[in-house]
Design an enzyme around this catalytic site. Structure first.
Site, short mmCIF file in Angstrom:
data_model
loop_
_atom_site.label_atom_id
_atom_site.label_comp_id
_atom_site.label_asym_id
_atom_site.label_seq_id
_atom_site.Cartn_x
_atom_site.Cartn_y
_atom_site.Cartn_z
N SER A 583 0.84 -1.19 0.00
CA SER A 583 0.00 0.00 0.00
C SER A 583 0.88 1.25 0.00
O SER A 583 1.66 1.45 -0.92
CB SER A 583 -0.96 -0.04 1.19
OG SER A 583 -1.92 0.97 1.08
N HIS A 698 -8.07 -5.04 -1.04
CA HIS A 698 -6.78 -4.45 -0.74
C HIS A 698 -5.87 -5.39 0.04
O HIS A 698 -4.66 -5.17 0.14
CB HIS A 698 -6.97 -3.14 0.03
CG HIS A 698 -5.74 -2.28 0.04
ND1 HIS A 698 -5.08 -1.92 -1.11
CD2 HIS A 698 -5.05 -1.73 1.06
CE1 HIS A 698 -4.03 -1.17 -0.80
NE2 HIS A 698 -3.99 -1.04 0.51
#
Length: 726
Positions: A583, A698
């Site tokens: 991320s 994610h």
């Protein structure tokens, strides 16, 4: 608290390496304006524009071809199948701790996944049964059975249960792990969805109970009526039996906000206190308003605190705030950033100009507050000191505030897993790099601590040690990092070493027991380093703020300083040093690969941001301008272009062969960053690995099997790059 269990469920299930700017995002990605990253012209055609279409045929053909190539190359290594099997055995182990959460009436809840229950079981038992070591579980919701019946890969994402009984719950279900979800009303006692109950179709939405027959819903009511970040900002009241088109608007933020919504403040017993609303001005600044006179009150009160201040708890009538910047009260008292403050909320709302808090806790330069929670009668703070944990219990009475430290293990990472709103008990996990997780039950009123159970050792830690060191960054700042390696490690520069960091959004990186890392890497002679670089939350708001926006190069300098310290100590050297991050940490890895290709021989870039010139136009990147700055600002934009990995790949440079990882259903950061960076490498004839998990959001994996496959790919890659060249 059951609501806490449901709301935090996916956070507990997701690895810290996958942590991201954590709000729901758009599922489509706009075509980048600056289409050719290596040319200044914004009018140039973009040969990689087809990859912007998330599920487009051409894009998915490209994805599938590169997935096949990566899996084919890495799975031919005999270690791949071994690593996958070992990882899956660890992840599906039936003797692992069933992470508990307090529910009403002395019950304990848990969400469980294994080889049989791939998508998971939400289940319940009594406290007595749980502590016996052989709990008898009752299934509340079988997510695998639901997925099979409905032809979906449902990922359970928790929900919101109506206090005080917490029997009716608004359950969130995600198709494949996306942040966008559907909401359905569920009856726990009956173990079934409520017929003709509340149902919200898929969307990026929030919902909260007002009473048994009323909910507040914030979602995209009209097509396109979202902020530039893709968040909803209009809240409507929905009554039982109403269709969504009959809902009545009660609150509206502004399109320029990150997000906005109206909500409800309750006390620890679940009793209604008042309505609230918030507007996310950016990722770190919020306008929080209170409506003291009930649901129909349109007169909002905004307290004169900094917009960076975070409302943490409502405890015995006291508002508990966490200051993220300095603030001077009307009386001239200076309250410093990082402090936990408290004041009488109703008195403050009656006379906002005279708010004068008390300081409950003020961290020193090497401390920060990791979190707060409540039990029936106590306020509990988790505190970091030099990146190790302690827990303090606070009480407020006629004599004012008092506190004491709970007698939990020293020099370990302590995680407040769940607290009980019907007693003063709380569950706390303790762990370290080499110490398996141990579950304690602590009484926040008496201080009594009871060990419940421990995770069995999953790898051979004999001969290993974890040490903390400090590197000196470019500007002289001392940066801590942990090194896990053999006690008899040869300081000859040949030790295969993985260096990990995050460095953003005030998220601290702490020691944890990763059985997969231990089994697949440490046990086989690899070393592991965790860098506590600026941008994170290890030392409070100042540590984070030092790396904001145009100061972000400090974050990258810190990381490079840790690498250079490892090399100077002769723990490792460039041929044997690999880096990994996800991320915001994926952005960190991309920057390091571009800025210092001479330092690394392997780079794993997980669910990353990489195009920092166009990130605000991709997924919900606009919400992260508070962290990164704005590409449209002349100064900030120039800096972002200078560090943007996608815009700084140069011909003739010997880059390490990277491994890009992402997920098609990542609607938070989105897969396009990784896709287009890999495609750029391809266009320039540079070698790379690429793997895009179709599901998983994610977290890049929707279940334990997908996690195991990803681990096998990563560690096979790392061994080939860092160990096979010894």
């Amino acid at each position: 608290m059951l609501t806490t269990f449901l709301n935090n469920l996916m956070m507990a299930m997701t690895m810290v390496t996958m942590t991201a700017p954590a709000q729901p995002q758009m599922t489509t990605v706009a075509t980048a304006i600056d289409s050719n990253p290596n040319k200044a012209s914004k009018d140039a055609s973009d040969p990689r524009a087809y990859l912007n279409e998330i599920d487009g045929d051409k894009a998915m053909t490209w994805v599938e071809a590169h997935n096949l190539s990566t899996v084919d190359k890495l799975s031919k290594d005999p270690r791949y199948s071994e690593y996958q099997a070992d990882a899956l055995t660890i992840l599906q182990a039936t003797d692992r701790i069933a992470s508990p959460s307090f529910a009403r009436n002395g019950m304990i809840d848990n969400f469980w996944q294994d080889g049989t229950h791939v998508q998971g079981l939400w289940r319940r038992t009594t406290w007595e049964s749980y502590r016996s070591g052989n709990p008898q579980w009752r299934t509340i919701l079988d997510v695998d059975a639901l997925s099979k019946a409905e032809g979906k890969t449902w990922v359970f994402e928790g929900g919101d249960c109506l206090p005080p009984t917490s029997n009716l719950c608004l359950i969130r279900l995600s198709d494949g792990g996306k942040d966008a979800d559907v909401v359905r009303e569920f009856d726990i006692a009956k173990g079934e969805f409520v017929k003709e109950g509340f149902v919200l179709p898929e969307g990026k939405q929030s919902v909260t109970w007002v009473d048994e027959n009323t909910i507040y819903v914030t979602r995209e009511w009209t097509l396109g009526e979202v902020t530039s970040s893709g968040y909803a900002y209009v809240t409507k009241v929905v009554k039982r039996g109403q269709s969504l088109d009959q809902a009545v608007e009660i609150f509206r933020g502004q399109k320029k906000d990150v997000s906005a919504e109206r909500g409800v403040l309750r006390d620890i017993d679940g009793k209604y206190v008042m309505d609230t609303s918030y507007r996310g001005l950016d990722f770190f600044n919020t306008e929080l308003a209170f409506y003291p006179n009930g649901h129909t009150d349109t007169r909002k009160v905004v307290l004169p605190l900094p917009t960076t201040a975070v409302f943490s708890s409502y405890y015995k009538g006291q508002a508990i705030y966490w200051l993220k910047s300095d603030w001077t009260s009307a009386k001239g008292t200076v309250f410093h950033n990082g402090a936990i403050i408290a004041f009488d909320l109703k008195a403050a709302l009656a006379d906002p100009a005279r708010v004068e808090p008390l300081v409950l806790f003020m961290p020193n330069e090497h401390q920060s507050v990791a979190g707060t929670t409540q039990t029936k009668n106590r306020l509990v703070l988790s505190i970091l000191s030099n990146v190790t944990s302690e827990v303090r219990s606070f009480d407020f009475g006629k004599g004012g505030w008092s506190s004491f430290k709970l007698a939990l293990p020293e020099n370990s990472t302590l995680s407040l897993t769940s607290s009980d709103d019907e007693s003063d008990q709380l569950f706390v996990f303790s762990e370290g790099f080499l110490e398996p997780s141990t579950l304690f039950c602590a009484d926040a009123a008496t201080g009594q601590v009871e060990k419940i159970t421990s995770t069995p050792e999953r790898f051979d830690a004999g001969g290993l040690q974890a040490q903390q060191f400090w590197a000196t960054s470019k500007d002289g700042t001392k940066v801590p990092y942990f090194l896990v390696a053999r006690k008899d490690v040869k300081l000859d520069g040949t030790n295969p070493t993985i260096l990990y960091a995050y460095g953003g959004f005030q998220i601290p990186m702490q020691p944890s027991y990763s059985a997969v890392l231990g089994k697949l890497w440490l046990e086989k002679g690899g070393a592991y380093a965790l860098a506590n670089i600026r941008g994170g939350g290890e030392f409070g708001p100042k540590w984070h703020d030092a790396g904001l926006k145009t100061n972000r190069q400090r974050v990258y300098d810190d990381f490079q300083a840790v690498a250079q310290d490892l090399i100077a100590k002769k723990v490792t050297s460039t041929p044997h040093l690999g880096i990994m991050g996800g991320s915001n940490g994926g952005l960190l890895m991309g920057v390091q690969m571009i800025q210092r290709p001479d330092l690394w021989n392997a780079v794993v870039i997980q669910v990353p941001l990489l195009d920092m010139v166009n990130f605000t136009r991709m997924s919900a990147g606009a919400s992260w301008q508070g962290e990164y700055g704005s590409p449209d600002d002349p100064v900030e934009g120039a800096f972002l272009r200078s560090i943007s990995p996608y815009h700084n790949v140069k011909a003739g440079v010997a880059y390490p062969e990277p491994f890009f990882e992402t997920s098609t259903k990542d609607d938070r950061v989105g897969p396009v960053h990784a896709r287009k960076m890999a495609a750029l490498f391809e266009d320039m004839g540079l070698p790379f690995y690429y793997y895009e998990n179709i599901e998983g959001g994610h977290a890049a994996a929707a279940n334990l099997q997908e996690h195991a496959r990803r681990y096998a790919l990563e560690y096979t890659y790392m061994f080939q790059k860092l160990m096979d060249n010894k």
